[in-house]
Write an enzyme that holds these catalytic residues in place. Structure first.
Site, PDB file in Angstrom:
ATOM      1  N   CYS A   1      -7.807  -6.203  12.953  1.00  0.00           N
ATOM      2  CA  CYS A   1      -8.777  -5.128  12.704  1.00  0.00           C
ATOM      3  C   CYS A   1      -9.938  -5.722  11.917  1.00  0.00           C
ATOM      4  O   CYS A   1     -10.129  -6.944  11.944  1.00  0.00           O
ATOM      5  CB  CYS A   1      -8.119  -3.946  11.979  1.00  0.00           C
ATOM      6  SG  CYS A   1      -7.438  -4.353  10.356  1.00  0.00           S
TER       7      CYS A   1
ATOM      8  N   ASN B   1      -8.259  -6.151   7.725  1.00  0.00           N
ATOM      9  CA  ASN B   1      -6.840  -6.568   7.621  1.00  0.00           C
ATOM     10  C   ASN B   1      -6.181  -5.983   6.362  1.00  0.00           C
ATOM     11  O   ASN B   1      -5.332  -6.619   5.737  1.00  0.00           O
ATOM     12  CB  ASN B   1      -6.709  -8.107   7.676  1.00  0.00           C
ATOM     13  CG  ASN B   1      -5.285  -8.630   7.843  1.00  0.00           C
ATOM     14  OD1 ASN B   1      -4.942  -9.703   7.332  1.00  0.00           O
ATOM     15  ND2 ASN B   1      -4.431  -7.908   8.529  1.00  0.00           N
TER      16      ASN B   1
ATOM     17  N   CYS C   1      -5.797  -2.167   6.458  1.00  0.00           N
ATOM     18  CA  CYS C   1      -5.325  -0.833   6.869  1.00  0.00           C
ATOM     19  C   CYS C   1      -4.590  -0.891   8.212  1.00  0.00           C
ATOM     20  O   CYS C   1      -3.360  -0.841   8.266  1.00  0.00           O
ATOM     21  CB  CYS C   1      -6.471   0.168   6.941  1.00  0.00           C
ATOM     22  SG  CYS C   1      -7.217   0.541   5.337  1.00  0.00           S
ATOM     23  N   ARG C   2      -5.351  -1.000   9.305  1.00  0.00           N
ATOM     24  CA  ARG C   2      -4.744  -0.831  10.631  1.00  0.00           C
ATOM     25  C   ARG C   2      -3.864  -1.998  11.063  1.00  0.00           C
ATOM     26  O   ARG C   2      -2.711  -1.789  11.471  1.00  0.00           O
ATOM     27  CB  ARG C   2      -5.852  -0.570  11.666  1.00  0.00           C
ATOM     28  CG  ARG C   2      -6.554   0.757  11.451  1.00  0.00           C
ATOM     29  CD  ARG C   2      -7.845   0.826  12.226  1.00  0.00           C
ATOM     30  NE  ARG C   2      -8.832  -0.128  11.723  1.00  0.00           N
ATOM     31  CZ  ARG C   2     -10.010  -0.377  12.283  1.00  0.00           C
ATOM     32  NH1 ARG C   2     -10.339   0.242  13.407  1.00  0.00           N
ATOM     33  NH2 ARG C   2     -10.851  -1.224  11.742  1.00  0.00           N
ATOM     34  N   SER C   3      -4.412  -3.221  11.010  1.00  0.00           N
ATOM     35  CA  SER C   3      -3.605  -4.344  11.543  1.00  0.00           C
ATOM     36  C   SER C   3      -2.367  -4.667  10.700  1.00  0.00           C
ATOM     37  O   SER C   3      -1.316  -4.973  11.287  1.00  0.00           O
ATOM     38  CB  SER C   3      -4.460  -5.585  11.824  1.00  0.00           C
ATOM     39  OG  SER C   3      -5.054  -6.092  10.660  1.00  0.00           O
TER      40      SER C   3
ATOM     41  N   ASP D   1     -10.808   3.715  12.280  1.00  0.00           N
ATOM     42  CA  ASP D   1     -10.832   3.124  10.934  1.00  0.00           C
ATOM     43  C   ASP D   1     -10.584   4.225   9.902  1.00  0.00           C
ATOM     44  O   ASP D   1     -11.377   5.168   9.822  1.00  0.00           O
ATOM     45  CB  ASP D   1     -12.216   2.497  10.751  1.00  0.00           C
ATOM     46  CG  ASP D   1     -12.354   1.780   9.419  1.00  0.00           C
ATOM     47  OD1 ASP D   1     -11.494   1.968   8.548  1.00  0.00           O
ATOM     48  OD2 ASP D   1     -13.334   1.039   9.276  1.00  0.00           O
TER      49      ASP D   1
END
Ligand code: 4NP
Length: 162
Positions: free
Chosen positions: A12, A15, A17-19, A129
């Site tokens: 993401c 690196n 939050c999402r990934s 995001d």
């Protein structure tokens, strides 16, 4: 065994939050299915500004409520990642396009995928995001990633016959 593992890198922007959530969810699924000998999972960001940090405290709190302990430390994508990993999976189109630009050759480019290509969601075509969102944004991220990671693992087990 390490070299024979199928290696997946989730990417993401930051690196944090999402990934790292995709990373934690996928590792948890792999553990539950006793497939840890077959897969290596990692995550990285296209932006290096959070390097060394744990995932965002809001992301960790929401993930923790679902039983995921996120302990990854943020790191930027490196040119070596394109050699080392079998799949590099982007959370949104911006990450996807940045990865395409960073890929050193055509073989590397062919390893880049979109996370939401594995989701059944009709509402989202990317993992949004959550950084500037409220609590709901973090829950949406986890809902989308649980769905997509489950489908990704199912597809890989069929392809790799494991
Ligand atoms: P991520 O979220 O890409 O899911 O880790 C973000 C983290 C940090 C920033 C943006 C998005 N930032 O602007 O610092």
């Amino acid at each position: 065994m390490e070299n024979k593992k199928y290696k997946i890198l989730f990417v993401c922007l930051g690196n944090i939050c999402r990934s790292p959530s995709a990373h934690g969810i996928m590792e948890s699924l792999i553990d539950k299915n006793n497939l840890s000998d077959h897969f290596l999972i990692d995550s990285a960001g296209t932006y290096a500004g959070h390097s060394g940090e744990l995932p965002d405290s809001r992301m960790r709190a929401h993930a923790s409520k679902r039983g995921y302990k996120l302990t990854h430390r943020s790191r930027p994508v490196s040119s070596q990642d394109f050699e080392e990993f079998d799949m590099i999976i982007a959370m949104d189109d911006s990450n996807y396009n940045n990865l395409k630009r960073l890929a050193p050759d055509l073989e590397s480019e062919a390893k880049i995928y979109r996370m939401m290509d594995y989701s059944q969601s009709l509402d989202y075509d990317h993992v949004p995001d959550p950084y500037y969102s409220g609590a709901e944004g973090f829950e949406i991220v986890l809902d989308l990633l649980e769905d997509a990671c489950g489908n990704l693992l199912k597809e890989l087990r069929e392809d790799l016959e494991i």
